[in-house]
Design an enzyme around this catalytic site. Sequence first.
Site, mmCIF file in Angstrom:
data_model
loop_
_atom_site.group_PDB
_atom_site.id
_atom_site.type_symbol
_atom_site.label_atom_id
_atom_site.label_comp_id
_atom_site.label_asym_id
_atom_site.label_seq_id
_atom_site.Cartn_x
_atom_site.Cartn_y
_atom_site.Cartn_z
ATOM 1 C CD GLU A 108 -37.275 -7.273 -34.416
ATOM 2 O OE1 GLU A 108 -37.144 -6.641 -33.365
ATOM 3 O OE2 GLU A 108 -37.290 -6.740 -35.531
ATOM 4 C CB CYS A 121 -45.942 -9.617 -40.057
ATOM 5 S SG CYS A 121 -44.733 -9.048 -41.248
ATOM 6 C CB CYS A 128 -33.113 -9.541 -46.200
ATOM 7 S SG CYS A 128 -33.903 -9.658 -47.835
ATOM 8 C CB CYS A 132 -34.403 -2.948 -50.588
ATOM 9 S SG CYS A 132 -34.916 -4.291 -51.684
ATOM 10 C CB CYS A 135 -35.752 -2.638 -46.503
ATOM 11 S SG CYS A 135 -36.309 -4.005 -45.470
ATOM 12 N N GLY A 182 -36.553 -10.976 -44.373
ATOM 13 C CA GLY A 182 -36.117 -11.930 -45.383
ATOM 14 C C GLY A 182 -36.903 -11.893 -46.676
ATOM 15 C CD GLU A 183 -37.792 -12.368 -51.887
ATOM 16 O OE1 GLU A 183 -38.132 -11.206 -51.646
ATOM 17 O OE2 GLU A 183 -38.533 -13.187 -52.451
ATOM 18 C CB SER A 216 -44.433 -10.054 -49.521
ATOM 19 O OG SER A 216 -44.038 -8.787 -50.016
ATOM 20 C CG LEU A 240 -42.953 -2.546 -59.378
ATOM 21 C CD1 LEU A 240 -42.390 -3.825 -60.001
ATOM 22 C CD2 LEU A 240 -44.116 -2.027 -60.219
ATOM 23 C CG HIS A 241 -40.696 -0.597 -53.503
ATOM 24 N ND1 HIS A 241 -41.815 -0.457 -52.709
ATOM 25 C CD2 HIS A 241 -40.059 -1.702 -53.028
ATOM 26 C CE1 HIS A 241 -41.839 -1.418 -51.793
ATOM 27 N NE2 HIS A 241 -40.801 -2.193 -51.966
ATOM 28 C CB CYS A 361 -43.625 -2.335 -44.139
ATOM 29 S SG CYS A 361 -45.351 -2.733 -44.089
#
Length: 370
Positions: A108, A121, A128, A132, A135, A182-183, A216, A240-241, A361
Amino acid sequence: MTDRPVLQMAVPKRGKPPRHFADLTPADRIEALKGIGQPGFRAKQLATHYYSHLTTSADEMTDLPADVREEIATALFPTLMSPVRSLEADGGETVKTLWSLHDNVKVESVLMKYPERATLCVTSQAGCGMACPFCATGQMGLTRNLSSAEIIEQVRLAARASRDGSLGEPVRLSNVVFMGMGEPLANYKAVMDTVRALVAPEPNGFGLSARHVTVSTVGLVPAIDKLTKEGIPVTLAVSLHAADDELRNEIVPINTRWSVDETLDAAYRYYSETGRRVSIEYALIRDMNDQGWRADLLAEKLKARGDGWVHVNPIPLNPTPGSIWTASDPAVEREFVRRLRAHGIPTTIRDTRGSDIDGACGQLAIKENE
Ligand code: SAH
């Protein structure tokens, strides 16, 4: 939580997408043209069609001899992705598109209109591996990396749609954020090839300003350092979170590899080498990471490294299927922001679009039946 996703660093191998113009170096483009009996100078004509006119269709390439247009387009611009469906939110100003790739893998991307411009985006991996737990993409695991042409095609198609008024009125696609699935730094080469195509002046690229491109990352420290050395001043965002390892180990599993301090040091090195202010992303999760003392700790860790190098983007947590977590109470969110600002840390709540179409997000995920 029982069956938590686990960190997945190895990338599954799959069949390659067909050869595409956007994946080729200038020399390889000339070779490919020679292979179909065409002169090398057509490479520049094709680059102009692709990056400036945003087209891959033979009938729009009227400067090519009519009898070979189709053959050239077929050889160099195979279809890499087809839209499956699009969902709109915010009165048509946010559009999430589901794409099917050559091997039926689905991804997407989300296009957002702002006054006089648009932001895409973009997705860099199908799924991914970073796991996390808050997510939706992290719950899917990693299917495969996208090729650079598959990422660049998302940009071309979005730039074309924006230009042609599909967001209500014609606007220029000016910003690209690697905040889809994804990362990005786990698919480093394809992402960097894409970044180079984004910022190269037309007709060799889309001619975007590097500062309007945001990469990101969850915090892959060696890859951040590599990015620092590229000398392309993109905006770096670090998810970071949490500013303490105990909590971050839980909610951002890669923290067990590279700690909060190591991650912030790498982010600071990015700033000091490039002069680009780093964004810290912080999804505010109710009663999890939103306590006042955690805002103070975050501010202290950022200030300890210097002034003016960073700003914080708190993001109200978007709901994801099956997650027990929710967004912080608005009063708690305000207090979190107030504390950061009181420490002198520039802080802006991130505008998050499209949550009602699961396009915000952390909400991008492909369901089984798709
Ligand atoms: N893997 C990269 C790119 C994804 S960007 C990264 O982690 O930075 C997606 C951003 O949305 C990240 O900052 C991510 O942490 C955040 N995010 C993920 N799930 C979210 C959720 N449920 N609500 C709000 N933000 C979320």
